[in-house]
Design a protein around this motif. Structure first.
Motif, short mmCIF file in Angstrom:
data_model
loop_
_atom_site.label_atom_id
_atom_site.label_comp_id
_atom_site.label_asym_id
_atom_site.label_seq_id
_atom_site.Cartn_x
_atom_site.Cartn_y
_atom_site.Cartn_z
N GLU A 59 12.49 -1.40 7.74
CA GLU A 59 11.16 -0.97 8.20
C GLU A 59 10.33 -0.31 7.10
OE1 GLU A 59 11.88 1.46 11.70
OE2 GLU A 59 12.00 -0.33 12.95
N THR A 60 10.48 -0.79 5.85
CA THR A 60 9.69 -0.23 4.75
C THR A 60 8.67 -1.23 4.20
OG1 THR A 60 11.31 -0.93 3.09
CG2 THR A 60 11.55 1.30 4.01
N ASP A 79 -0.73 2.36 4.26
CA ASP A 79 -2.19 2.40 4.11
C ASP A 79 -2.54 1.33 3.08
OD1 ASP A 79 -4.86 2.86 3.75
OD2 ASP A 79 -4.67 5.04 3.52
N GLY A 80 -3.03 0.20 3.57
CA GLY A 80 -3.31 -0.95 2.73
C GLY A 80 -4.73 -1.04 2.24
N LYS A 81 -5.44 0.08 2.15
CA LYS A 81 -6.86 0.05 1.80
C LYS A 81 -7.12 -0.35 0.35
CE LYS A 81 -7.18 4.92 0.61
NZ LYS A 81 -7.61 6.22 1.00
N GLY A 140 0.83 -1.20 0.00
CA GLY A 140 0.00 0.00 0.00
C GLY A 140 0.86 1.24 0.00
N GLU A 141 0.19 2.37 0.11
CA GLU A 141 0.87 3.65 0.12
C GLU A 141 1.59 3.83 1.45
OE1 GLU A 141 -0.25 8.40 -0.38
OE2 GLU A 141 -1.86 6.92 -0.21
N ARG A 142 2.86 4.22 1.39
CA ARG A 142 3.63 4.50 2.60
C ARG A 142 3.37 5.96 2.97
NH1 ARG A 142 9.71 5.30 3.31
NH2 ARG A 142 9.96 5.00 5.54
N ILE A 143 2.83 6.15 4.17
CA ILE A 143 2.45 7.49 4.61
C ILE A 143 3.01 7.76 6.01
CG2 ILE A 143 0.35 7.58 3.20
CD1 ILE A 143 -1.25 6.83 5.73
#
Length: 130
Positions: A85-86, A58-60, A32-35
């Protein structure tokens, strides 16, 4: 054939194994998006996976098949962060057979805030309330 299948479970939709996994096998990556944590707190949502104090995923997005892995108080898988940690990878905690739902424990904070108040629907807890 895909290694996973999304179908109905006791907690809604769940992710099921389409092949056998041995203990320690990589099952899937949570994508997902890394935020930033601040952005995650602003957005909210149940598909946020904390990487560290500063970042989350954000794994939506429905392309993130790992988002369908449900919580269990007696899981057969576990998440593990990459060294930098990515990334989050989900591994088999024990042998998982084809047709078996893949589950992991979402962590005490998530459990206490979001699952416990509504009642845990995992197989272990559902069987103790019958």
């Amino acid at each position: 054939m895909d290694d996973h299948l999304v179908k109905r479970s006791s907690a809604g939709l769940g992710l099921y194994a389409n092949r056998q996994y041995a203990k320690g096998d990589l099952i899937i990556e949570y994508t997902g998006e890394r935020i930033s944590t601040d952005e995650g707190n602003r957005r909210g949502g149940k598909y946020l996976f904390e990487l560290n104090d500063d970042w989350m995923i954000d794994g939506k997005d429905r392309q993130n098949t790992a988002r369908y892995i449900n919580h269990s108080c007696r899981p057969n898988a576990y998440p593990e962060l990459s060294e930098d940690e990515t990334q989050v990878h989900i591994y088999a905690k024990k042998k998982i057979s084809p047709g078996e739902e893949i589950t992991y424990h979402y962590g005490k904070g998530y459990f206490d805030i979001l699952i416990k108040p509504a009642g845990c629907k995992c197989e272990k807890c559902a069987s103790t309330t019958d």
